[in-house]
Design an enzyme around this catalytic site. Structure first.
Site, mmCIF file in Angstrom:
data_model
loop_
_atom_site.group_PDB
_atom_site.id
_atom_site.type_symbol
_atom_site.label_atom_id
_atom_site.label_comp_id
_atom_site.label_asym_id
_atom_site.label_seq_id
_atom_site.Cartn_x
_atom_site.Cartn_y
_atom_site.Cartn_z
ATOM 1 N N THR A 49 -29.836 17.754 16.635
ATOM 2 C CA THR A 49 -28.623 17.558 16.230
ATOM 3 C C THR A 49 -27.895 15.745 16.818
ATOM 4 O OG1 THR A 49 -28.278 18.408 18.543
ATOM 5 C CG2 THR A 49 -27.733 20.335 17.230
ATOM 6 N N GLU B 152 -26.576 23.322 13.588
ATOM 7 C CA GLU B 152 -26.536 24.412 13.818
ATOM 8 C C GLU B 152 -26.449 25.681 13.112
ATOM 9 O OE1 GLU B 152 -25.471 21.543 15.806
ATOM 10 O OE2 GLU B 152 -25.946 22.207 17.713
ATOM 11 N N LYS C 275 -4.371 14.606 23.200
ATOM 12 C CA LYS C 275 -3.830 14.920 23.666
ATOM 13 C C LYS C 275 -2.407 14.274 24.183
ATOM 14 C CE LYS C 275 -7.430 18.173 24.816
ATOM 15 N NZ LYS C 275 -8.997 17.843 24.929
ATOM 16 N N TRP D 119 -1.225 18.660 20.987
ATOM 17 C CA TRP D 119 -2.488 17.950 20.120
ATOM 18 C C TRP D 119 -1.843 16.996 18.623
ATOM 19 C CZ3 TRP D 119 -7.043 21.956 20.723
ATOM 20 C CH2 TRP D 119 -7.371 22.367 21.608
HETATM 21 P P1 AMP Z 1 -23.785 18.059 12.234
HETATM 22 O O1 AMP Z 1 -24.111 18.770 13.159
HETATM 23 O O2 AMP Z 1 -24.437 16.397 12.787
HETATM 24 O O3 AMP Z 1 -23.950 18.334 10.793
HETATM 25 O O4 AMP Z 1 -22.154 17.342 12.588
HETATM 26 C C1 AMP Z 1 -21.774 18.597 12.470
HETATM 27 C C2 AMP Z 1 -19.979 18.509 12.632
HETATM 28 O O5 AMP Z 1 -19.520 17.436 11.349
HETATM 29 C C3 AMP Z 1 -19.203 19.274 12.577
HETATM 30 O O6 AMP Z 1 -19.588 20.247 14.329
HETATM 31 C C4 AMP Z 1 -17.770 19.447 12.212
HETATM 32 O O7 AMP Z 1 -17.278 18.099 13.609
HETATM 33 C C5 AMP Z 1 -18.713 17.685 11.824
HETATM 34 N N1 AMP Z 1 -17.951 18.134 10.172
HETATM 35 C C6 AMP Z 1 -18.538 19.039 9.452
HETATM 36 N N2 AMP Z 1 -18.788 18.991 7.869
HETATM 37 C C7 AMP Z 1 -17.058 18.215 8.409
HETATM 38 C C8 AMP Z 1 -15.966 18.718 7.359
HETATM 39 N N3 AMP Z 1 -15.633 18.701 6.272
HETATM 40 N N4 AMP Z 1 -14.718 17.927 8.448
HETATM 41 C C9 AMP Z 1 -14.409 17.362 9.119
HETATM 42 N N5 AMP Z 1 -15.171 17.421 10.352
HETATM 43 C C10 AMP Z 1 -16.566 18.256 9.325
#
Ligand code: AMP
Length: 551
Positions: free
Chosen positions: A186, A331, A444, A449
């Site tokens: 991650t 994940e 916040k 929020w």
């Molecule tokens: P990653 O594991 O690096 O792919 O990151 C995942 C995170 O990216 C998610 O938990 C979100 O916070 C963010 N994310 C992914 N797609 C979107 C989206 N379309 N809009 C807003 N946040 C997103």
């Protein structure tokens, strides 16, 4: 009583076997590190993937050994996707944009035995080699004559000679579909990274789901361009879904600038592309600056971070390209939701349809989701209530590799485990998810929020703004107030006051940022997301110009 159907394990090798048999002449086209365009077919690719598997068997590797890659999107990487996993080893795709120390840490943590890399990354491999304790074989993804003479990497071999020495008459082994197939760390910004460990079953089910009409809608008539990297979450599963549908695949290699991507789309008649908003910003910037139009591109999946409404508008209104907004995470393999309309929306106004498309979309079959309050009580699906987003399903992690970070799941009253995404969201009555923010990025203010995504989207809708990132800064009365850092488009002059005025009427008054800061660039992380932590750090000594009386 059991059903009386054949029990055949869902294995990744079956995808490439299928593509070879049913779509043998469909093309896979790659822009190579060498700069040229290389084209071959699923038939060629399947044969070479078997050669890779045979070459791995000939090495001193055992089942589930990890084989790492540091590579762009290209045909050799694609062959490794199938050869490594198909032969029972685990493909560990490493993000080359990470810090070298972090890459070495991951290679050691994963206990990688082999590292295959594009020559672009030779300096990186040279820098980390001494720190990687478990890698025994280094393979450069090139022809023998391109192998650098004095690489300083003992025993470095050329991919073409290595796999070329083996026959394509390899028979894929059969094993438990729950066996590990690939892994991805991650992009966590705090603590050590944690790895999601995908299985053959989870990957195959995800590939099926991704191809569905209301998801990516892939078919044998598509030419798909995964701009989203194969080194992060398996390029959203596209290398698997492509084989499952027989779609033509176009790999962009290292050339991800707007001009190169545009030219590839046109030259290869790409109908479907997928990437993060930052990449599409470059593409749109190029198309707009040169008055270009897409002649074949019909759909683009945009995800990884919130897709600004202005981008959805630009693609749809100016270029006739449908934007499919998607949400997911490492994940989750990564797809969770994708935004397509329902039948009842088709008679609604264009404006109403666009409002829906801006949301992150509906859950894909296989993903169960809910939002909960601080007491883990489920919140209503009314599009208003926002809470922590939890998910479960056969392609969602149950724990991290080596149980790093302990048990991540939250149990419900029936004892079922839900994965806490770390996102805050609303879900409306039709099941459309809207991400408000990462829980740690929400601002916040006076107990209320403020969504940093909303603030950024408004700034980006201004014609003079290229990029925006909103963070909260300390406020003596309201705890936190939003400020927005923006990058102006070249040769534009919008002022702080003009931009603040632009917010009026577009959001509640108390949500309007307290300050606008013009910056040269916004820090972007290794997966194309804004580095909010870095930005917060940058502004940690920032004091608001006026202690306001908001809200
Ligand atoms: P990653 O594991 O690096 O792919 O990151 C995942 C995170 O990216 C998610 O938990 C979100 O916070 C963010 N994310 C992914 N797609 C979107 C989206 N379309 N809009 C807003 N946040 C997103």
């Amino acid at each position: 009583m059991n059903g009386l159907m054949q029990s055949q394990p869902l294995l990744i090798s079956s995808l490439i076997e299928f593509a070879e048999r049913h779509h043998g002449d469909a093309e896979i086209v790659s822009r190579r590190v060498e700069g040229d365009i290389y084209r071959y077919t699923y038939r060629d690719s399947a044969s070479r993937a078997r050669q890779v598997a045979a070459a791995l068997d000939a090495m001193d590797l055992v089942f589930s050994d990890r084989v790492a890659t540091l590579a762009w999107n290209g045909y050799r990487h694609f062959e490794l996707y199938y050869g490594v996993s198909g032969s029972g080893r685990v493909l560990h795709t490493i993000n080359p944009r990470l810090h070298p120390d972090q890459i070495a840490w991951m290679a050691n943590h994963a206990e990688d035995q082999v590292l295959c890399f594009d020559l672009t990354f030779l300096p990186l491999v040279q820098a980390i080699r001494a720190k990687c304790n478990t890698i025994r074989h280094y393979i450069a993804l090139c022809d023998e004559d391109k192998l650098p003479k004095d690489s300083g990497i003992p025993g470095l071999i050329a991919y073409e000679s290595w796999m070329g020495a083996h026959s394509g008459n390899y028979a894929w082994p059969s094993f438990d579909e729950n066996s590990a197939s690939s892994m991805c760390y991650t992009s966590g910004t705090t603590g050590n990274p944690k790895a999601a460990m995908y299985s053959h079953r989870s990957t195959t089910l995800h590939a099926y789901a991704a191809a569905l009409p209301d998801v990516m809608g892939l078919s044998a008539r598509d030419a798909i361009l995964p701009v989203v990297p194969m080194f992060h979450v398996n390029a959203w599963g596209l290398p698997y879904s492509a084989a499952l549908t027989g779609a033509k695949v176009v790999f962009p290699g290292p050339a991800l600038d707007g001009k190169s991507v545009f030219e590839l789309i046109e030259a290869e008649k790409v109908s479907f592309a997928a990437g993060v908003p930052t990449v599409w910003q470059m593409l749109l910037g190029h198309a707009q600056a040169h008055g270009l139009k897409f002649s074949t591109l019909r759909r683009t999946v945009i995800g990884g971070s919130a897709c600004p409404p202005a981008m959805i508008h630009a693609f749809q209104e100016q270029y006739g390209v449908e934007v499919l907004h998607a949400w997911g995470m490492t994940e989750m393999s990564p797809l969770g939701t994708l935004c397509t309309l329902k039948n009842k929306h088709l008679t609604q106004s264009a404006e109403a349809q666009t409002a829906i498309r801006m949301k992150q979309g509906r859950a894909i079959f296989g993903v169960d989701m809910k939002i909960v309050d601080g007491n883990n009580e489920e919140l209503p699906w009314d599009g208003e209530a926002y809470g922590d987003l939890l998910v479960r399903g056969p392609w969602v992690v149950k724990e991290y590799f080596k149980s790093e970070g302990g048990d991540p799941l939250v149990a419900d009253s029936q004892g079922r485990g839900w994965f806490p995404t770390g996102d805050v969201a609303t879900i409306d009555a039709d099941g459309y998810l809207q991400i408000t923010d990462r829980s740690k990025d929400v601002i916040k203010s006076g107990g209320e929020w403020i969504s940093s995504i909303d603030i950024e989207n408004i700034a980006i809708a201004h014609p003079d703004i290229a990029m925006a990132a909103c963070v909260g800064v300390f406020h003596s009365k309201w705890d936190e107030r939003p400020i927005v850092a923006v990058v102006r488009k070249p040769n534009t002059e919008v002022s702080r006051e003009e931009l603040l005025k632009f917010y009026e009427g577009k959001t509640a008054k108390w949500q309007i940022p307290d300050d606008v800061i013009f910056v040269e660039a916004i820090p972007i992380g290794p997966t194309g997301k804004v580095l909010k932590a870095k930005l917060r750090d940058q502004f940690k000594d920032y004091r608001l110009p006026i202690v306001g009386q908001k809200p």
